[in-house]
Structure formats: C-alpha cells, structure tokens
Design a protein around this motif. Structure first.
Motif, PDB file in Angstrom:
ATOM      1  N   ALA A 538      28.746  14.097  26.553  1.00 17.95           N
ATOM      2  CA  ALA A 538      27.664  14.815  27.223  1.00 17.95           C
ATOM      3  C   ALA A 538      27.849  14.787  28.740  1.00 17.95           C
ATOM      4  O   ALA A 538      27.631  15.791  29.432  1.00 17.95           O
ATOM      5  CB  ALA A 538      26.315  14.197  26.845  1.00 17.95           C
ATOM      6  N   ALA A 539      28.270  13.636  29.263  1.00 19.36           N
ATOM      7  CA  ALA A 539      28.486  13.526  30.708  1.00 19.36           C
ATOM      8  C   ALA A 539      29.619  14.446  31.168  1.00 19.36           C
ATOM      9  O   ALA A 539      29.513  15.109  32.212  1.00 19.36           O
ATOM     10  CB  ALA A 539      28.797  12.077  31.073  1.00 19.36           C
ATOM     11  N   LEU A 540      30.705  14.503  30.403  1.00 14.47           N
ATOM     12  CA  LEU A 540      31.819  15.381  30.766  1.00 14.47           C
ATOM     13  C   LEU A 540      31.408  16.849  30.703  1.00 14.47           C
ATOM     14  O   LEU A 540      31.814  17.654  31.559  1.00 14.47           O
ATOM     15  CB  LEU A 540      33.006  15.111  29.841  1.00 14.47           C
ATOM     16  CG  LEU A 540      33.832  13.872  30.181  1.00 14.47           C
ATOM     17  CD1 LEU A 540      34.728  13.481  29.019  1.00 14.47           C
ATOM     18  CD2 LEU A 540      34.671  14.114  31.429  1.00 14.47           C
ATOM     19  N   ARG A 541      30.611  17.221  29.701  1.00 14.52           N
ATOM     20  CA  ARG A 541      30.130  18.609  29.629  1.00 14.52           C
ATOM     21  C   ARG A 541      29.282  18.943  30.857  1.00 14.52           C
ATOM     22  O   ARG A 541      29.399  20.033  31.434  1.00 14.52           O
ATOM     23  CB  ARG A 541      29.318  18.826  28.357  1.00 14.52           C
ATOM     24  CG  ARG A 541      30.140  18.939  27.097  1.00 14.52           C
ATOM     25  CD  ARG A 541      29.315  19.497  25.949  1.00 14.52           C
ATOM     26  NE  ARG A 541      28.182  18.645  25.619  1.00 14.52           N
ATOM     27  CZ  ARG A 541      28.228  17.643  24.753  1.00 14.52           C
ATOM     28  NH1 ARG A 541      29.370  17.362  24.132  1.00 14.52           N
ATOM     29  NH2 ARG A 541      27.153  16.924  24.492  1.00 14.52           N
ATOM     30  N   THR A 542      28.436  18.012  31.249  1.00 16.27           N
ATOM     31  CA  THR A 542      27.593  18.236  32.421  1.00 16.27           C
ATOM     32  C   THR A 542      28.445  18.455  33.664  1.00 16.27           C
ATOM     33  O   THR A 542      28.196  19.370  34.457  1.00 16.27           O
ATOM     34  CB  THR A 542      26.658  17.031  32.633  1.00 16.27           C
ATOM     35  OG1 THR A 542      25.775  16.922  31.518  1.00 16.27           O
ATOM     36  CG2 THR A 542      25.847  17.188  33.908  1.00 16.27           C
ATOM     37  N   CYS A 543      29.473  17.626  33.833  1.00 18.57           N
ATOM     38  CA  CYS A 543      30.340  17.763  35.007  1.00 18.57           C
ATOM     39  C   CYS A 543      31.102  19.082  34.997  1.00 18.57           C
ATOM     40  O   CYS A 543      31.391  19.649  36.055  1.00 18.57           O
ATOM     41  CB  CYS A 543      31.311  16.591  35.079  1.00 18.57           C
ATOM     42  SG  CYS A 543      30.500  15.005  35.399  1.00 18.57           S
ATOM     43  N   ALA A 544      31.440  19.557  33.811  1.00 18.10           N
ATOM     44  CA  ALA A 544      32.136  20.849  33.718  1.00 18.10           C
ATOM     45  C   ALA A 544      31.198  22.007  34.031  1.00 18.10           C
ATOM     46  O   ALA A 544      31.623  23.041  34.546  1.00 18.10           O
ATOM     47  CB  ALA A 544      32.725  21.017  32.319  1.00 18.10           C
ATOM     48  N   GLU A 545      29.904  21.826  33.740  1.00 19.88           N
ATOM     49  CA  GLU A 545      28.935  22.902  33.942  1.00 19.88           C
ATOM     50  C   GLU A 545      28.361  22.933  35.353  1.00 19.88           C
ATOM     51  O   GLU A 545      27.884  23.973  35.803  1.00 19.88           O
ATOM     52  CB  GLU A 545      27.788  22.748  32.926  1.00 19.88           C
ATOM     53  CG  GLU A 545      28.218  22.966  31.480  1.00 19.88           C
ATOM     54  CD  GLU A 545      27.189  22.449  30.487  1.00 19.88           C
ATOM     55  OE1 GLU A 545      26.148  21.899  30.945  1.00 19.88           O
ATOM     56  OE2 GLU A 545      27.403  22.590  29.273  1.00 19.88           O
ATOM     57  N   GLN A 546      28.375  21.794  36.049  1.00 20.10           N
ATOM     58  CA  GLN A 546      27.780  21.715  37.381  1.00 20.10           C
ATOM     59  C   GLN A 546      28.892  21.474  38.409  1.00 20.10           C
ATOM     60  O   GLN A 546      29.411  20.361  38.520  1.00 20.10           O
ATOM     61  CB  GLN A 546      26.747  20.584  37.437  1.00 20.10           C
ATOM     62  CG  GLN A 546      25.602  20.760  36.453  1.00 20.10           C
ATOM     63  CD  GLN A 546      24.523  19.701  36.613  1.00 20.10           C
ATOM     64  OE1 GLN A 546      24.255  19.226  37.726  1.00 20.10           O
ATOM     65  NE2 GLN A 546      23.892  19.327  35.513  1.00 20.10           N
ATOM     66  N   PRO A 547      29.267  22.495  39.165  1.00 20.36           N
ATOM     67  CA  PRO A 547      30.405  22.368  40.091  1.00 20.36           C
ATOM     68  C   PRO A 547      30.283  21.202  41.068  1.00 20.36           C
ATOM     69  O   PRO A 547      31.296  20.599  41.444  1.00 20.36           O
ATOM     70  CB  PRO A 547      30.392  23.715  40.831  1.00 20.36           C
ATOM     71  CG  PRO A 547      29.722  24.663  39.877  1.00 20.36           C
ATOM     72  CD  PRO A 547      28.685  23.844  39.163  1.00 20.36           C
ATOM     73  N   ASP A 548      29.055  20.861  41.486  1.00 18.00           N
ATOM     74  CA  ASP A 548      28.917  19.775  42.456  1.00 18.00           C
ATOM     75  C   ASP A 548      29.172  18.405  41.830  1.00 18.00           C
ATOM     76  O   ASP A 548      29.180  17.394  42.560  1.00 18.00           O
ATOM     77  CB  ASP A 548      27.525  19.802  43.084  1.00 18.00           C
ATOM     78  CG  ASP A 548      26.414  19.671  42.052  1.00 18.00           C
ATOM     79  OD1 ASP A 548      26.599  20.133  40.901  1.00 18.00           O
ATOM     80  OD2 ASP A 548      25.356  19.105  42.379  1.00 18.00           O
ATOM     81  N   LEU A 549      29.389  18.353  40.529  1.00 14.54           N
ATOM     82  CA  LEU A 549      29.685  17.091  39.855  1.00 14.54           C
ATOM     83  C   LEU A 549      31.166  16.962  39.488  1.00 14.54           C
ATOM     84  O   LEU A 549      31.527  16.086  38.711  1.00 14.54           O
ATOM     85  CB  LEU A 549      28.826  16.945  38.589  1.00 14.54           C
ATOM     86  CG  LEU A 549      27.321  16.790  38.799  1.00 14.54           C
ATOM     87  CD1 LEU A 549      26.607  16.733  37.449  1.00 14.54           C
ATOM     88  CD2 LEU A 549      27.012  15.528  39.603  1.00 14.54           C
ATOM     89  N   ALA A 550      32.001  17.822  40.030  1.00 10.68           N
ATOM     90  CA  ALA A 550      33.420  17.793  39.670  1.00 10.68           C
ATOM     91  C   ALA A 550      34.055  16.444  39.989  1.00 10.68           C
ATOM     92  O   ALA A 550      34.875  15.926  39.215  1.00 10.68           O
ATOM     93  CB  ALA A 550      34.166  18.919  40.389  1.00 10.68           C
ATOM     94  N   GLU A 551      33.671  15.842  41.111  1.00 11.52           N
ATOM     95  CA  GLU A 551      34.253  14.544  41.470  1.00 11.52           C
ATOM     96  C   GLU A 551      33.842  13.471  40.459  1.00 11.52           C
ATOM     97  O   GLU A 551      34.631  12.582  40.118  1.00 11.52           O
ATOM     98  CB  GLU A 551      33.786  14.148  42.879  1.00 11.52           C
ATOM     99  CG  GLU A 551      34.405  12.861  43.417  1.00 11.52           C
ATOM    100  CD  GLU A 551      33.613  11.611  43.021  1.00 11.52           C
ATOM    101  OE1 GLU A 551      34.217  10.521  42.936  1.00 11.52           O
ATOM    102  OE2 GLU A 551      32.397  11.746  42.782  1.00 11.52           O
ATOM    103  N   VAL A 552      32.608  13.563  39.949  1.00 11.42           N
ATOM    104  CA  VAL A 552      32.162  12.640  38.901  1.00 11.42           C
ATOM    105  C   VAL A 552      32.981  12.869  37.636  1.00 11.42           C
ATOM    106  O   VAL A 552      33.343  11.935  36.925  1.00 11.42           O
ATOM    107  CB  VAL A 552      30.655  12.812  38.618  1.00 11.42           C
ATOM    108  CG1 VAL A 552      30.193  11.847  37.521  1.00 11.42           C
ATOM    109  CG2 VAL A 552      29.839  12.595  39.890  1.00 11.42           C
ATOM    110  N   GLY A 553      33.305  14.145  37.367  1.00 11.02           N
ATOM    111  CA  GLY A 553      34.150  14.464  36.218  1.00 11.02           C
ATOM    112  C   GLY A 553      35.523  13.825  36.326  1.00 11.02           C
ATOM    113  O   GLY A 553      36.065  13.323  35.337  1.00 11.02           O
TER     114      GLY A 553
END
Length: 1006
Positions: A538-553
C-alpha cells in the motif's frame, strides 16, 4: 463412482474399490466432493487444501495435484473447467452431501411427518464418525454435527428444555417481562455459557464487542433465563439521566410499597434492599463514566444485585469480569445470513451462491447486524449483486428495518454511534489505523503514533472501545470499521494525506527491519516483512500515485530490496526499481545509490538479453556449438554502463553502507564483461569482481563479494576460485552471524569439498547449509539443497541413509505442494536407484515427474531429469533410447549455461559411449566432463556401477582427467590482467561441448 466418508474413507467405481493416497490428493477429492457436480474455484480449493501454509504458486500446485488425482479416478470424473475444477458425480453419490441435503429438506418441510422421515433417512447414513483428510476441514465436521443435532430434533420432536434457567427468587417476583426475541438465536452458545459462568463468579460482568456484534441480543437472552432480571436500556439516555433510567426500569419491574426516598438513586437502592436481582445495563458506551458510577453504587448499596453491562468499552471498575463478543464464527455467520435471505425472499441461497455467501460473510466480518442488513437486500438483489455491492458497503447498506432504533438501521449509523464517543486523538488514531491493511505490529505503534502526531495510548483506547483488537501481537481492525475510516477520510478530503504519512512510517519501519536481515536477526526481520506485506505494498502504491512522495518510494524500494532477493520476488523488485529509477538519479542518499545502482545493472542485463533475442534467424552451426548462442554485440548495454556507472560509483563512495559498497565492484565487473565480450556473443557468466574500494568496506560487503565470486566460479567450472572464495566468505559470514550468507557460502564450500574428494566434510557443510536455509528460501531451493546431500551420501556408499533423507525430502515437497520440489525429489529417488544399478526403479521414479509442468521448470532441472533418464536406460541396455534422451538433455544443459549440469550430461554421454563399446570416445567425454566442471568427480555413482558391469577402465574419472583439472585450493587465481581463470574455462568448455555434440552424432540445433 460413489464416495463414503462416514465411518472412514471408501471410494468405489461400480464393484471396484479405488485407492487415493496422499493428503494432498485426498484433500482435493474431499473438497470437490463437498460440492459434487459444481465448479469449485481455484481460490476456494487452495484455501481449503492448504489452510495454513499455501504453496508459492497455488494454481500450479493444484494443476499438479489434479493431474495425479485424475489418474486414480474413472475417466472424465475430474474435470478442469474455466475458473476451477469439478467432480462430475451426483450429489446423492456422496454420503455426507446426501446427509446434508436430507437434513436441509427436513428443516424446510412444512409437513412434520415428512420432515421426520427425511431426518431419519439422514441419520441412517451416519454409520460412524465422518472422515476428513486432516487440517483445514474442521468446519465440515462442525457443520455435520450441527446438522445431526437438527436431524435428531426433527426425527424425535421434544418440548424445549428448561435446563439452565435460573430459579426465580421469591423476592423478585412480578418482574416486567423481557422483550421476546423476534428471531431465533444462531450460535453464541459458548458465549452464553461463559456469561453464566462469569455471573456466578463475579458481581459485575461486561459484555464487550464492536457495534452490531449482538451484545444486546445475548444480554436479553441471559435476562430471559433469570426471572426477576431488570433491563435498563441506556441508548436513549443522555448524560445525567442514567439514574433516572435505572429507576424507571426498576419501578416497572419490582412492586414495592410506598418509597420514602426522593432521589432516583435512593429510590433504586431502597427498592433493591434485601432482594436478589440481575440488573442489565444495556448500551453503556456513550455514558460510560456515569454508568460506571451507577454500577459502583448499585454493587455497594445492594449486596444481592449482580450487573450485566453491554458496552463497546470496559466500565473500568475493580472486579469487573468480561465476555469478549467477537464476530460470529463462519458457519454460524453463513447460517444467519442464509436464514435472513430466506426470510426476505422465501428461498435460501442456492448452491451456486456458496462462494458469494462466504465472501459476504468475510467482508462483513461476521457481524450479525451487518449480515442482517445485507440479507434484507435479497428482496431486490441477487446474492452476487449483494457481494459486488459491498465494494461500497455504506451505500448498499444505507437502509434497514424501520422498527429498530436509528443507530442500527444503517451500517454507517452503527459505527457513527462509536465515532461520536471518541476523543479527537482517538479519531485521528482510528483514521490512521484504517490505512494499514495488515494492522499495526505492537512494536511499531510508537513509530506510527509519532508519524501521525498522536499519543500511542490512543490506540490502546481504541482496543478498549472494540474498534481495534489484538491478534498475534498486532492491532487489527474489522474490515467494516476500516472501510468506515477510509470513507471518512475521502469525505474529508484527507485520504491522500493519511496514506502519505503511512508511507513515511512504513519507510522508517522497513529500514529498521532491513538492517536485521544481514545478521543473526534475519528470521525476525523476515517475519516482520511477511507480516507487513500489504502495508508495504500500500505504501509503494501511494508513492507511485503521489509524485511528491517519490523519494519515500526510493527509500521503500531500498528497504524491501534484500527481502525481495531472498524471497525470489523478482517481479516486485523489477517493478519497484523501474518505477523509482529516475528519482534515484539524484544520488543524494544511500537508498538512492543502491536503487540506482541495482537498476543500472538490471537495465544493462535486460538490454543484453533483448539484443540476444534479436540474433540471426539461422546462425552458423559452428557458433551454435558453444555454451551460449550468438547475439548482436551488446553495445547499447555497454554504452549505458559507461555513461551512468561513474556517477553511481562516486556516490557510493560517499554514501557508504553494506550494500552500496558492493555497487562499484559489481558495476565495474559487468562493464568489463560487456567490453570484453566479442561481437556476436552474449555475456558469459564469468564476470570479474575486483577489490577496488573494498579495503575499508564493511566486512559483510567483502563477504558478499567473495560469495558472488564463488557462485560465478562454481557455475563456470573455475574450481580454484571456488575453493578460495567460498572459504573466505564462509568464515566472514560465520563471524558476522549472517544466517542466510552462511548458508549460501556453505553450499558453495560443499561443492568445492566434493570435487576435492573430501566427501565427509562436504556432507557436513551441506547439511549445515540446508538447516540454515529452512524458512529463508523456497521449497524448491531446500529440496535442491537436500539433493546435494543425498548425492554425497551416494558417493560415500551410505545408501540406506540416502533413502532416509529422500523420504524426508519427498515429504517436505509434498507437504508444501511444490511442483518443482516434487520433481526434484523424484529425480533424487531415481539417482539412488541408479547408484544401486536398478534402472527399472529409476525409470519408475522419473515417470512420476509431471511432464505437463516441465516447461515451467528451469533448464537445469530439465537437463538433469533427461540425463538421469539416459543413465537408467543405459543400465537397462536400451542404448538407442538413451541416445535420444541425451540428444534432448544436451541442448537444455547448454541453454542453462550451468557448467556442473553440462558436466553431468557429459558423464551420461560417457556412460552411453562405453555401453556402445566406444571406449576411446567414452574417455574423451569423461575428460570433457572434468574440464567443464573444473574438477574430477571421482566417486560418481553412475560411472562406478557401469564400470563394474562393463569391466572397463574407460569410465575411470581419475584416469580420464586432464592434468590440472583439479587445481590446488591454495593456488592464486589472480592474473596480471585482472581477468579470471573462468574466462579460459568457458572458452574451453565450449570446445568440449562441440565435441560432445559430435560424439552424439547430432549437432546442436539439428
């Protein structure tokens, strides 16, 4: 065909008895028989056949299981149909199914005499306890026992029993009647018994559970069993009105003379003086503090009083006992739903609705009220439409019976009632828990609380209020409550915010656990990753969907990387690397360096593979005689490596870690391989990994590089390097306590010890490796490890021990339902029979290998199976058939690029040539085997048996070995140009393979 399960398993086809053995086949047959004549879906079969430990690929395992079962049944009985399998027999031909059908018909019958006749016919089938194939089918026995109880009741009607009703207290007569139940109580007998037991032992018992679990129903049922009980309904009470509600209920229930007290509290205590009574305080949660104070006064002021409270949280008084009311068990939940559906539309769900009913029950968490609301929709919807409608459950269940109180009329209102009682911190914690689909580990609550800026104690408060529950050291949430939380987040426009915070928290937690994977805590670390698998996804999907979370991805991919590699989850690894490869290009952190470096390696290999696939349609025969096929020059891959590698290597030197330290050596080695590979060739498996930058690297990094070198050397027949590097890596991993690294290095060390003729040491090290890898790798890998030990026992002449190991290995493969593992076990069995010279027995074992599954096996396994078949055929004197098997084995071995496998096929070719009395050619083939392997396998079992039969020295590996085939383990492997001995070994091996192909009389590709 007839199936009997009462009194034991019996299978008959006409007058012929059939025998189905093995727990897997029996479980599949049993599960299909329960729905005879109906398609059973793959998922339902897998869940019931393997309830606790599903195989890695359930679909393939079911295919293998069905293939074997089909051979034991009459033709056409077991059918593969779209979506699953079907047992093509009548329901009447399965005794337990006929039993349940008769009981069901009896229960539906309006005619008591007809119902009794059907019930007696059903009971006549019960000739002994029902047989089941073991774990996972307890629910069947429970259903049958419940049906038997119904049948006995219908066959011999008797008046309802009054057992368990408490005797009336003379001082508590003339009580107001408890409202009668509108529908029969289904299940909950254990909870009712526990309530009675708790009330006998304690004066205050609180019935705890989530909204809709049926707390009020059980409280009323308990009150009906205790004449004189007083029910106080607190749902309508506002703060400050609890004593008034109690006084009103007591005044209606107990006739008393003129009371002198004026306050509600004093009137109640005066009325209860000298009396024995059960006071039911129903629905305390919204006035819990006041209800607790009232309960305390009642217990102190009326010694004959006992209190049964219902609430979604404890009252918090000393001496309070509890009965925790969770969801209904699956069987009871299905029964409740089916009865309510019948009430709504006049018919129960059909057999075709079984799977949909099971899904509805699961998705609604077995909550009785939710099931009631869903069943009511059957007036206008099909069962399938109700199932699909639960995707938006709050819209589907937005209306309910008008006669019940408003908070129970809709699913949303049910949970709104709990929501209104929460503090702001508890509400935030509830919404936070909703975005963790796997729940939250007890160790992780503090980290999650900090991430969402709430107090960790608020999660404990949600447990007390039945909105979270503890299970297996985790805080979990009912699916209905989770959906409520997600729905609230969406309505408030905060879902993306909360999912982003969840991704941050999971990145921190995963980084913490990843650090344990390369040391003694590997098992605990892997257990965490397994338990949080959906949370991480779920966390990886969120990072893929929210560009500002790419570094978290990037951080999440880095933290998951080692687990994915250990678990061989290469698709997830590739997807994560691909998605965040560009983000990692900043190279400003250790996660970015590792993700970018691994991604660069993966892209280079992928480019090389695609270039290999674009080779000429008809390459020249001489170029196809090597270990690998011709390709275009890997220039694009080399260009990528030369363009991108320097920056990654430089950044790795700045952001040092165990993994980043090995990125530079790996990138340099792969680039050198690409640079040195001649045009028209793919990359050989002889990558040279240098020591540049490793002097100050962590010891784990140096151990890992040595392990990689040993694996490359083992695969390419570079025995000297295998000996040196396996020894170094094993010593380092042992010092570090890295269980996985020790196991892998031990495997390589055992390979070298075998070639060195130190068989006892090799066996000890191999056994240590197998034990260490248990639980850390796939079943197929474990079986392969055990096969290595079996082979060593055969070389040591310890045949009986090899057979014992085989039994354990085969049991493991069957237990885990691993098609590849089962095939490997059969091949090991064949190897044992070849070692004792029994070709017939060897062929029987090889015939057990599922031919239909072979295309999914790696080339190494296919080549090995064909090589063993050729050996068995040679022992039987069937030389022409053996030659055909060898002509199929050699291309598969070459396709694998695995030198030990190619060497094994060369040994088989030598045996065939000797059987053909071509001794000189046999000696040449045996020499080729030693050169390809990089050493002499002096105790090879097949050669030993055949040499004794033929009386020839041509099959003496030692005599046939070339000078220097087994290098001194202490010999240096360094060369002035930095290249590995393995490069020469590969070129030499390709020449030997061309010669082997010629000896077979079948050039490759012909």
């Amino acid at each position: 065909m007839r199936l009997r399960f009462f009194g034991g398993l019996s299978i008959a086809d006409g007058d012929r008895a059939l025998d189905v053995r093995g727990r897997g086949q029996q479980a599949l047959l049993f599960r299909l028989a329960l729905d005879a004549g109906t398609t059973v879906a793959y998922r339902a079969l897998a869940e019931d056949v393997w309830p606790d430990d599903p195989p890695e690929d359930p679909r393939a395992s079911l295919q293998s299981l069905a293939s074997r079962l089909r051979r034991e049944l009459p033709p056409g009985t077991l059918e593969a149909v779209p979506g699953g399998y079907r047992l093509g027999i009548d329901r009447a031909d399965v005794d337990v199914v006929r039993f349940t059908d008769l009981v069901e018909r009896a229960r539906r019958s309006e005619d008591p005499s007809a119902a009794a006749a059907d019930a007696r016919a059903a009971l006549a089938l019960w000739i002994g306890d029902p047989w089941t194939p073991g774990g996972g089918f307890d629910w069947v026995v429970r259903d049958l026992l419940e049906d038997r109880a119904h049948a006995e009741r219908l066959a011999s009607p008797a008046p309802p029993s009054a057992v368990g009703l408490a005797a009336a207290d003379p001082s508590a007569t003339d009580a107001a009647p408890i409202p009668a139940a509108l529908t029969p109580l289904i299940g909950r007998q254990d909870e009712l018994a526990l309530i009675d037991e708790q009330l006998r032992a304690e004066r205050l018992v609180t019935l705890i559970g989530p909204g809709g679990a049926g707390k009020t129903t059980l409280a009323f049922e308990t009150a009906r069993r205790r004449p004189g009980a007083v029910v106080v309904e607190l749902a309508p009470a506002a703060p400050g009105e609890v004593w008034a509600a109690v006084a009103g209920a007591v005044g209606r229930s107990i006739r008393v003379g003129e009371l002198v007290s004026t306050s509600a509290r004093d009137r109640v205590l005066e009325a209860l003086t000298g009396r024995t009574a059960l006071i039911v305080l129903d629905n305390c949660e919204h006035v819990s503090a006041e209800a607790a104070a009232v309960a305390l006064d009642l217990l102190r002021g009326a010694p004959g009083t006992r209190i049964l409270a219902t609430s979604r949280e404890p009252l918090g008084l000393a001496g309070e006992a509890f009965v925790d009311l969770g969801p209904l068990p699956d069987d009871d939940a299905r029964e409740l739903f089916s009865r309510r559906v019948r009430a709504a539309r006049g018919t129960s769900p059909s057999l075709e609705d079984t799977d949909a009913v099971a899904r509805i029950v699961t998705r609604l968490d077995g909550l009785p009220l939710a099931l009631e609301l869903a069943a009511a929709k059957a007036r206008t919807l099909t069962i399938g439409e109700i199932d699909s409608g639960l995707d938006d459950r709050f819209a589907l269940l937005a209306t309910g019976p008008r006669a019940i109180e408003a908070r129970h009329q809709t699913l949303r209102a049910l949970i709104d009632w709990s929501w209104e009682t929460l503090t702001e911190a508890e509400r935030a914690s509830l919404l936070a828990a909703a975005v963790f689909p796997d729940g939250i580990g007890a160790r992780d609550v503090a980290v999650v609380a900090r991430a969402f800026d709430v107090d960790a104690a608020s999660f404990d408060a949600l447990v007390d209020k039945s909105l979270l529950h503890r299970s297996e050291r985790r805080l979990r949430m009912l699916e209905t409550v989770r959906e409520y939380g997600i729905d609230r987040l969406r309505r408030e426009g905060r879902e993306a915010e909360f999912r982003g915070i969840q991704a941050h928290a999971m990145a921190d937690l995963a980084a913490r656990e990843d650090a344990r994977l390369r040391g003694p805590g590997v098992r605990e670390g892997l257990a965490w990753f397994d338990a949080d698998d959906e949370n991480l996804s779920a966390a990886l999907r969120t990072c893929a969907e929210q560009p500002d979370l790419a570094e978290v991805g990037v951080r999440l991919v880095r933290a998951n990387l080692w687990t994915w590699l250990m678990r061989e989850r290469f698709e997830e690894l590739a997807a994560g690397i691909t998605r965040f490869f560009d983000t990692a290009g900043a190279l400003d952190s250790e996660p970015a360096v590792v993700v970018r470096g691994v991604g660069l390696l993966a892209r280079a290999f992928d480019i090389s593979r695609r270039e290999s696939d674009r080779r000429e349609a008809v390459p020249p025969a001489e170029s196809r005689s090597g270990l690998v096929a011709d390709t275009a020059a890997p220039s694009a891959a080399l260009d990528l490596l030369e363009r991108e590698s320097p920056a990654v290597i430089a950044a790795a030197a700045v952001h040092r870690s165990e993994l980043s330290a090995v990125i530079g050596p790996l990138l340099r080695g792969v680039a050198m391989t690409a640079r040195d590979t001649p045009p028209g060739r793919p990359w050989p498996r002889t990558t040279v990994i240098d020591d540049t930058g490793l002097a100050d690297a962590p010891e784990w990094s140096r151990a890992f590089v040595s392990m990689m070198r040993s694996a490359i050397a083992q695969n390419s027949g570079d025995t000297a390097t295998l000996g040196i590097e396996s020894e170094k890596s094993l010593a380092s991993f042992l010092r570090l306590g890295d269980v996985w690294g020790t196991a892998f290095a031990s495997q390589m060390r055992s390979e070298w010890l075998q070639l060195a003729g130190r068989l006892d040491e090799a066996l000890e090290v191999a056994d240590t490796s197998t034990e260490a890898l248990t639980g850390l790798t796939s079943t197929a890998d474990l079986v392969q490890q055990r096969a290595q030990s079996i082979g060593l026992l055969l070389r040591l002449g310890r045949i009986d021990e090899a057979r014992e190991r085989l039994v354990q290995t085969a049991e493991l493969a069957r237990e885990k339902e691993s098609p590849q593992g089962i095939a490997q076990a059969a091949m090991s069995a064949a190897t044992i029979e070849i070692a004792v010279g029994d070709g017939d027995a060897a062929l029987r074992h090889l015939d057990e290998v599922d031919v239909g599954a072979m295309p999914s096996f790696p080339d190494q396994l296919v080549a090995w199976a064909r090589s063993k078949r050729a050996q068995a055929l040679v022992l039987l004197g069937r030389n022409d058939d053996a030659a055909a098997a060898l002509r199929a084995a050699l291309p598969a071995a070459i396709g694998s690029g695995d030198h030990p496998i190619v060497s094994d096929v060369a040994v088989s070719i030598a045996g065939w040539l000797a059987a053909e009395r071509r001794d000189a050619d046999a000696a040449r083939a045996l020499t080729a085997a030693a050169r390809i392997r990089g050493g002499v396998d002096a105790q090879e079992p097949f050669l030993r048996v055949l040499r004794e039969r033929l009386g020839t020295d041509a099959l003496d590996p030692t005599a046939a070995a070339p000078p220097g085939a087994m290098s001194d383990p202490g010999e240096s492997v360094a060369r002035p140009d930095g290249a590995s001995r393995a490069e020469d070994a590969t070129a030499e091996a390709e020449r030997e393979v061309a010669a082997l192909s010629a000896l077979l009389g079948s050039p490759l590709g012909a």
